[in-house]
Design an enzyme around this catalytic site. Structure first.
Site: not given
Length: 182
Positions: A40, A124
């Site tokens: 995720h 990120h």
């Protein structure tokens, strides 16, 4: 239980990230790669919450409107927390809709009294933790990396907990990124 709000990806897209993590592991002396189901992009880390705060966070996720968008993941980097090894990640090119989504969520959470991380937002996807890798192998991995696109189609309030020593993520609430439909 700890909570966070994240961009959630489809299984085929999570596989792209997981494949890259497996490639990283072949270059590293040591690496604990992120499980495919856990891939995720964190938009906001909320930490431990009481039931009232969970309800507020659910409402924020369900009421945040934004259009779907596509991210180009073009950067491989790492955080270096010290003795435990590096945290390797892949990041997207700067994207105005991602920045706007993060800002909307941050504003809504702060308005509801949540305490958030004050560090700058570094979007990120974590590939692996505890990475021990030589500079040469790291360079080889980065040189072999090819950019790829991933559509962002939903956000989720996630709960993380440990059960029998294993990290478990549970989706508490989600919303499709479609400016009209909650």
């Amino acid at each position: 239980m700890r909570y966070f709000i994240a961009l959630d990806f489809t299984q085929p897209d999570r596989e792209k990230f997981h494949s890259l993590a497996r490639t990283l592991k072949t270059h590293a002396k040591k690496a604990r790669i992120v499980e495919e189901a856990h891939v995720h992009l964190t938009l906001a880390f909320l930490g431990e919450l009481d039931s009232g705060a969970v309800k507020k966070a659910e409402a924020i996720v369900k009421n945040t409107e934004e259009e779907p968008f596509t991210l180009e993941f073009d950067t491989v980097s790492y955080f270096d927390p010290g003795k435990s090894g590096r945290i390797f990640w892949i990041g997207p090119d700067q994207h105005p809709v991602l920045d706007r989504l993060h800002e909307k969520l941050t504003d809504a959470l702060l308005n509801q009294g949540f305490s958030l991380d004050e560090r700058p937002f570094t979007p990120h996807v974590t590939l692996a933790r505890g990475v021990r890798i030589s500079p040469e192998s790291s360079s080889d991995f980065e040189d072999a990396f090819e950019t790829f696109d991933v559509p962002a189609r939903s956000i989720s309030l996630m709960a993380s907990s440990f059960k029998e020593g294993k990290l478990i993520y549970t989706c508490v609430a989600s919303r499709k990124l479609d400016a009209q439909t909650p």
